[in-house]
Scaffold this motif. Structure first.
Motif, mmCIF file in Angstrom:
data_model
loop_
_atom_site.group_PDB
_atom_site.id
_atom_site.type_symbol
_atom_site.label_atom_id
_atom_site.label_comp_id
_atom_site.label_asym_id
_atom_site.label_seq_id
_atom_site.Cartn_x
_atom_site.Cartn_y
_atom_site.Cartn_z
ATOM 1 N N PHE A 149 -54.607 -26.692 -25.330
ATOM 2 C CA PHE A 149 -54.188 -28.093 -25.321
ATOM 3 C C PHE A 149 -54.928 -28.822 -24.200
ATOM 4 O O PHE A 149 -54.947 -28.358 -23.063
ATOM 5 C CB PHE A 149 -52.675 -28.201 -25.102
ATOM 6 N N SER A 181 -53.259 -35.588 -25.129
ATOM 7 C CA SER A 181 -52.683 -36.216 -26.316
ATOM 8 C C SER A 181 -52.694 -37.719 -26.072
ATOM 9 O O SER A 181 -52.228 -38.181 -25.024
ATOM 10 C CB SER A 181 -51.294 -35.627 -26.538
ATOM 11 N N SER A 198 -47.050 -28.801 -28.153
ATOM 12 C CA SER A 198 -47.762 -29.953 -27.608
ATOM 13 C C SER A 198 -47.275 -31.263 -28.234
ATOM 14 O O SER A 198 -47.569 -32.335 -27.747
ATOM 15 C CB SER A 198 -49.255 -29.796 -27.841
ATOM 16 N N ARG A 199 -46.539 -31.141 -29.350
ATOM 17 C CA ARG A 199 -46.087 -32.370 -30.007
ATOM 18 C C ARG A 199 -44.654 -32.677 -29.578
ATOM 19 O O ARG A 199 -43.694 -32.326 -30.255
ATOM 20 C CB ARG A 199 -46.185 -32.214 -31.536
ATOM 21 N N ARG A 227 -44.166 -38.608 -28.778
ATOM 22 C CA ARG A 227 -45.618 -38.543 -28.883
ATOM 23 C C ARG A 227 -46.034 -38.201 -30.312
ATOM 24 O O ARG A 227 -47.134 -37.697 -30.546
ATOM 25 C CB ARG A 227 -46.175 -37.484 -27.938
ATOM 26 N N HIS A 229 -49.323 -39.498 -31.562
ATOM 27 C CA HIS A 229 -50.527 -39.234 -30.773
ATOM 28 C C HIS A 229 -51.534 -38.376 -31.523
ATOM 29 O O HIS A 229 -51.172 -37.594 -32.397
ATOM 30 C CB HIS A 229 -50.155 -38.514 -29.479
ATOM 31 N N VAL A 251 -53.638 -35.258 -30.886
ATOM 32 C CA VAL A 251 -53.555 -34.160 -29.924
ATOM 33 C C VAL A 251 -54.867 -33.372 -29.955
ATOM 34 O O VAL A 251 -55.315 -32.951 -31.023
ATOM 35 C CB VAL A 251 -52.369 -33.228 -30.247
ATOM 36 N N ILE A 267 -58.415 -31.364 -33.594
ATOM 37 C CA ILE A 267 -57.579 -32.539 -33.361
ATOM 38 C C ILE A 267 -56.397 -32.489 -34.322
ATOM 39 O O ILE A 267 -56.578 -32.414 -35.539
ATOM 40 C CB ILE A 267 -58.367 -33.857 -33.633
ATOM 41 N N ASP A 268 -55.202 -32.501 -33.750
ATOM 42 C CA ASP A 268 -53.979 -32.519 -34.550
ATOM 43 C C ASP A 268 -53.576 -33.987 -34.710
ATOM 44 O O ASP A 268 -53.140 -34.618 -33.753
ATOM 45 C CB ASP A 268 -52.910 -31.710 -33.802
#
Ligand code: GDP
Length: 219
Positions: A17, A20, A62-63, A67, A70, A72, A83-84
């Motif tokens: 990560f 974000s 990370s989510r 957010r 965003h 990520v 990229i998420d």
């Protein structure tokens, strides 16, 4: 397992990560290559990223709430990223969130030079929903290669899964342009990972050395 497959696995395992961000201008510099993942909320996107990177908690942790809109960024190495993208299709999504998605996503697909391809997750039981169709059209219009993972394939019988695969492939032939492909995928059963690695390796140009030795088996 061939060498290209080993290399892409290793590269994806190194995913970390990075940042974000809500807006395109806040993204890392637009050089090298990146692959974006998109999908409706609950499509199995986090599970697919985690399986492909062989890290149990990478995408989900990370989510964080607040957010959800965003982009990520996961760095693979100095030149390559995953990229998420924000999930879409929430029943209760606010007008503002939807407007944000509709502004940022096409900008990203059109302008991001380093974007090598988009992986779209679709729950095999609910394929080709309106926002999936929009995304397929945007990819074609922006010349972004598209690869669809029909996720949770374990939820259908083999025959029904094969039928959905044919339906989606036929849609892509009509609407997806020449750079669109589709496969079955199950994060639960680890099915379809090899075919997905083939596509990711090609997009991240992992297999350049391999190509000299002969073609790889990419479906
Ligand atoms: P996201 O919201 O798109 O990131 O979706 P998640 O990866 O969080 O998955 C949503 C739900 O579907 C979770 O309950 C997962 O356990 C489940 N799920 C994800 N992939 C699979 C799969 O391949 N098979 C099955 N049966 N369930 C899955």
């Amino acid at each position: 397992m061939d060498e290209a497959s080993t290399s892409i696995r290793k590269l994806l395992q190194s995913a970390r990560f990075t940042i974000s961000v809500p807006e395109l201008r806040q993204m890392p510099p637009d050089h090298g290559r990146e692959i974006a993942f998109a999908g409706r909320s609950n499509s199995g996107k986090s599970s697919a990223i985690n399986l492909l990177c062989q890290q149990r908690t990478l995408a989900r942790t990370s989510r964080t709430p607040g957010r959800t809109q965003h982009l990520v960024v996961f760095e693979l190495d100095a030149e390559r990223r995953l990229i998420d993208l924000p999930g879409f299709g929430y029943a209760k999504v606010s007008k503002d969130m939807r407007a944000h998605w509709e502004r940022v996503l096409p900008q990203y697909l059109e302008r991001r030079e380093s974007l090598a391809g988009l992986v779209l997750l679709m729950d095999i039981r609910h394929p080709l929903k309106p926002q999936d169709l929009v995304l397929i059209t945007w990819c074609r219009q922006s010349n972004v290669p598209l690869h669809i993972l029909l996720s949770k394939a374990d939820k259908l019988s083999r025959g029904a899964a094969a039928q959905t695969l044919r339906t989606v492939a036929a849609h892509l032939t009509r609407q997806g342009g020449s750079q669109a492909s589709v496969q079955l995928f199950s994060a639960l059963k680890h099915d379809g990972a090899e075919a997905a690695y083939g596509v990711l390796a090609r997009w991240l140009t992992i297999d350049q050395e391999e190509e000299k030795k002969g073609p790889g088996s990419v479906e």
